[in-house]
Write a protein that holds these residues in place. Structure first.
Motif, short mmCIF file in Angstrom:
data_model
loop_
_atom_site.label_atom_id
_atom_site.label_comp_id
_atom_site.label_asym_id
_atom_site.label_seq_id
_atom_site.Cartn_x
_atom_site.Cartn_y
_atom_site.Cartn_z
N THR A 87 -53.81 9.19 24.65
CA THR A 87 -53.45 8.60 23.37
C THR A 87 -52.91 9.65 22.41
O THR A 87 -51.91 9.46 21.73
N VAL A 88 -53.62 10.80 22.37
CA VAL A 88 -53.28 11.85 21.41
C VAL A 88 -51.87 12.37 21.68
O VAL A 88 -51.17 12.83 20.77
N GLY A 95 -58.33 8.10 8.91
CA GLY A 95 -57.77 9.29 9.58
C GLY A 95 -57.02 10.17 8.59
O GLY A 95 -57.14 11.41 8.62
N ILE A 140 -56.84 8.03 15.14
CA ILE A 140 -56.00 9.06 15.76
C ILE A 140 -54.56 8.94 15.25
O ILE A 140 -53.93 9.94 14.90
N SER A 141 -54.06 7.69 15.18
CA SER A 141 -52.67 7.56 14.74
C SER A 141 -52.53 7.90 13.25
O SER A 141 -51.47 8.36 12.82
N VAL A 168 -60.93 3.85 17.04
CA VAL A 168 -60.57 5.22 17.39
C VAL A 168 -59.05 5.38 17.42
O VAL A 168 -58.49 6.35 16.90
N TRP A 186 -54.23 10.31 11.78
CA TRP A 186 -54.24 11.77 11.71
C TRP A 186 -52.82 12.32 11.66
O TRP A 186 -52.52 13.29 11.02
N LYS A 215 -49.07 2.66 14.32
CA LYS A 215 -50.52 2.51 14.49
C LYS A 215 -50.84 1.28 15.33
O LYS A 215 -51.65 1.31 16.26
N ALA A 237 -49.20 9.53 20.45
CA ALA A 237 -49.24 9.17 19.03
C ALA A 237 -48.14 9.86 18.21
O ALA A 237 -47.45 9.20 17.44
#
Lengths: 269, 259
Positions: free
Chosen positions: B110-111, B210, B199-200, B195, B202, B128, B114
């Protein structure tokens, strides 16, 4: 009741269910399982198919129910060709196959709902039958709350509500304990007779066949070894006559019972 | 229903983990208070609570964004997963075509994707939602497909002898039969949703937990950062609880049988 299409030229109405010269196979004809199987079952009559495990009894019922199409032969319902057309005869399996997500009343009235009836209407039609099928008080229960015998009774009621004259039963009692089995079997025979159902029952239990059936078809063959199954013999069970002449009221204690049983066993080989 | 006090087994099930958490929090508090770890690196639990209270209105605003993204993404993810599962169950070709792709799609971190999504779709809601849909549809689709496939073939034969259509078989047998598996998939998806949203956020955005987390980290406000972490956990748990309640409502037979 659907109108019967072809009346026989001579003799009365055609029988409730007739199978003519069925040849059945697994895998599209590569492997013939049953050859030249014929059967007649009339209203109010119970016929049993007896044969060893793996001889193709369930294959025959599948063909009679229309779930599969035979390689050759026809299945007639009151003279109408229903070969390969499911939905016209009732079918009940060894497993009760009640849906865990439905209350008993909704499980048994499922065939009515499938047929297009509104749910409330279907319930109203099923409810008065609970008493007769020994299910009083279980309407709002979930299948998991019932004993094996009660679940099977519910499956019988559902089968009955399919509304067909012909009922096919694939070892319907074999999953039950011995006492429940005998009770339920005699209950079924009485009820089926009273409702004038034509029942075709599969069993591998010779005693069960002799105590239930008006006629027994003994099957012989072992398809897995390349010998297609055929009808080895057809035995009429003289239950009424035996009980009329005997001093006992239990058919299984009469000489005729023993005689029938021996004959079936001999034909089974 | 027995109350906690009347049921020793239930009491133990609640009391023992509660004690574990209590002891862990106490040790944490003591470690910080006694200066074993410098306070600017690790805030004490009490400080985290105070930061949460002080920041409450701000946290609520950001949490609102995250919740909207998560719920929207999860809803779309579930819908996509449901459609995929139905098609895969109905058509063997679709199953063969999609099954490996779906599995492979789950091995992409995912990271890693993104930032690409932000690059393609900007800082708004779209990247997102897409990320959440990508992560949440998988558990739902896989659990539903296996649920549909687990239906007893004899049951389907029986339905056909009743003259049932494919649609009737699907609605009466397959859907209720797959519910249990569906909900276990949905529970996993629900945690992924929160989650995924964080993350998105961030990697770019205007509000959301985030975004807020990135800000407080940059200003070394670790007590606030912990407050956000706790809040994210609480939101995930709440969403899971919501799924559980929904499951109970949808499957009354599962909970009534032990009466």
């Amino acid at each position: 009741m659907p109108a019967s299409v072809a009346q026989k030229p001579e003799g009365g109405a055609p029988p409730a269910l007739e199978a003519r010269n069925l040849t059945l196979s697994w895998d599209e004809g590569a492997h013939v399982v049953v050859r030249d199987f014929s059967l007649v079952a009339d209203a109010g009559e119970t016929v049993c198919l007896v044969g060893r495990s793996g001889c193709g009894k369930t294959t025959i019922l599948h063909a009679l129910s229309g779930l599969t199409r035979p390689l050759e032969g026809t299945v007639l319902l009151r003279g109408e060709d229903i070969t390969g057309r499911p939905g016209r005869v009732s079918y009940m399996l060894q497993k009760d196959l009640l849906l865990p997500s439905k209350r008993i009343i909704d499980n048994v009235s499922l065939p009515l709902v499938i047929g297009g009836m509104k749910r409330t209407e279907a319930r109203a039609k099923a409810a008065p039958l609970f008493e007769r099928f020994g299910l009083a008080g279980t309407e709002q229960m979930w299948p998991s709350q019932l004993s094996g015998g009660m679940r099977q009774r519910a499956a019988f009621l559902r089968t009955y509500l399919m509304g067909n004259e012909v009922v096919l039963l694939d070892e319907p009692f074999s999953a039950l304990d011995a006492i429940t089995r005998v009770d339920l079997r005699s209950w079924y025979c009485e009820m089926a007779h009273g409702l004038r159902l034509a029942s075709v029952v599969i069993t591998h239990d010779v005693d069960e066949a002799v105590s239930m059936a008006d006629r027994i078809y003994v099957l012989h063959g072992s398809p897995s070894e390349g010998v297609p199954t055929t009808v080895a013999g057809e035995i009429a069970v003289p239950r009424t006559a035996a009980l009329a002449s005997a001093e006992v009221d239990d058919f299984s204690l009469t000489p005729e019972y023993i005689y029938c049983k021996r004959e079936v066993l001999e034909l089974l080989g | 229903m027995a109350t906690v006090a009347q049921d020793p087994a239930r009491f133990r099930r609640i009391a023992i983990p509660a004690v574990t958490v209590g002891v862990a929090l106490l040790l944490w508090e003591l470690t910080v208070r006694m200066g074993v770890v410098p306070n600017f690196l690790l805030p004490a639990p009490t400080q985290v609570v105070m930061a949460s209270v002080a920041d409450a209105p701000l946290l609520a605003t950001h949490a609102g964004t995250t919740i909207v993204e998560s719920v929207l993404g999860l809803a779309i993810g579930v819908a996509v997963g449901f459609v995929a599962a139905v098609l895969m169950d109905r058509y063997e070709t679709v199953y063969l075509a999609l099954d490996p792709l779906i599995t492979v799609s789950q091995t992409i971190p995912t990271v890693a994707i993104a930032p690409l999504l932000v690059l393609w779709f900007g800082y708004g809601l779209a990247p997102k939602i897409i990320l959440i849909v990508l992560t949440t549809f998988f558990p739902v689709a896989v659990s539903l497909v296996s649920g549909f496939r687990a239906v007893d073939p004899d049951m389907i034969d029986l339905m056909r002898t009743m003259g049932a259509s494919d649609l009737q078989i699907f609605l009466q047998v397959k859907v209720p039969g797959a519910l249990e598996q569906f909900f276990s998939g949905l529970r996993i998806s629900a945690t992924y949703a929160i989650v995924g949203a964080v993350i998105s956020e961030w990697l770019g955005g205007f509000s959301g937990l985030g975004v807020y987390m990135t800000r407080v980290r940059k200003s070394f406000a670790y007590d606030r950062m912990f407050a956000v972490i706790v809040l994210i956990s609480v939101l995930s748990l709440a969403l899971m609880k919501l799924v559980d309640l929904q499951e109970r409502a949808c499957m009354p037979w599962k909970h009534e049988e032990r009466k």
